[in-house]
Write a protein that holds these residues in place. Sequence first.
Motif: not given
Length: 264
Positions: A251-252, A143, A139-140, A258, A147, A245, A255
């Motif tokens: 936009e973060d 991301h 997942e990271t 969540k 980006d 993160w 994230r």
Amino acid sequence: MKTVIIIPARYASTRYPGKPLVELEDATGTRKSLVQRSWEAAMAVAGVAEVYIATDDDRIRAAAQGFGAQVIMTSEKCDNGTARCADAVEKAGLDADLVINLQGDAPLTPAWFVEDLIAAMASRPDAQMATPVLKCDAETYRHFREDRAAGRVGGTTAVFGSDNHALYFSKEVIPYIDPGKQAEAFGEVFHHVGLYAYRPEALHQYVTWPPGRLEKLEGLEQLRFLEHGIPVLCVEVEGRGRVFWELNNPEDVPRIEKVLKALR
């Protein structure tokens, strides 16, 4: 070893002005500012004598004092978090063997990241500074790639040698992985965690040097140490199922929320 944590917080962020006071919602529906959540992360670390927020902004100072934090007002001329930590140590006359910089945009920093960093510095009296690195999960890594494809600066990656000393840090995703091999090789990419441990003398040295060429190009403060021949010890930490993160861009926010909503 007396250890203090300093959280540098700047209102006038280039990419996200007012970022420290952005509110983030957790699983209970509670909304707290980014800087408060970062402070709470710091307060959860074992073996730390004091936690301070270092800022040059009265709005951040008032908010921080409102939730009970100790605040050190620093110069407006500090060009990054490391310089702000150095200024805070000098202005407050802090007496510490180790200074931890937990950046104010990293509320998801688990306590064990900091504790592992402190332990590494205790076991390596020769090390002038250290920083954690975290092996990317799928997942990271996704991301990171999203980006960069969108032209956004997301997290930072690190490469280091067999002695665990940093070779380089970049806002690009390094090392390069052939697209055909990404499915099995993304774990060779290490996310640099925005957290530093310094000996006080290393902090003092840092602000005597002008920003380096690579530091200015990448916008990464830790490169100043490498450019002046100071080894940066990379300490690999374990995610233990937690997603890490930083809040770099608007936009973060979803994230991070969540992850906050998944924590109990």
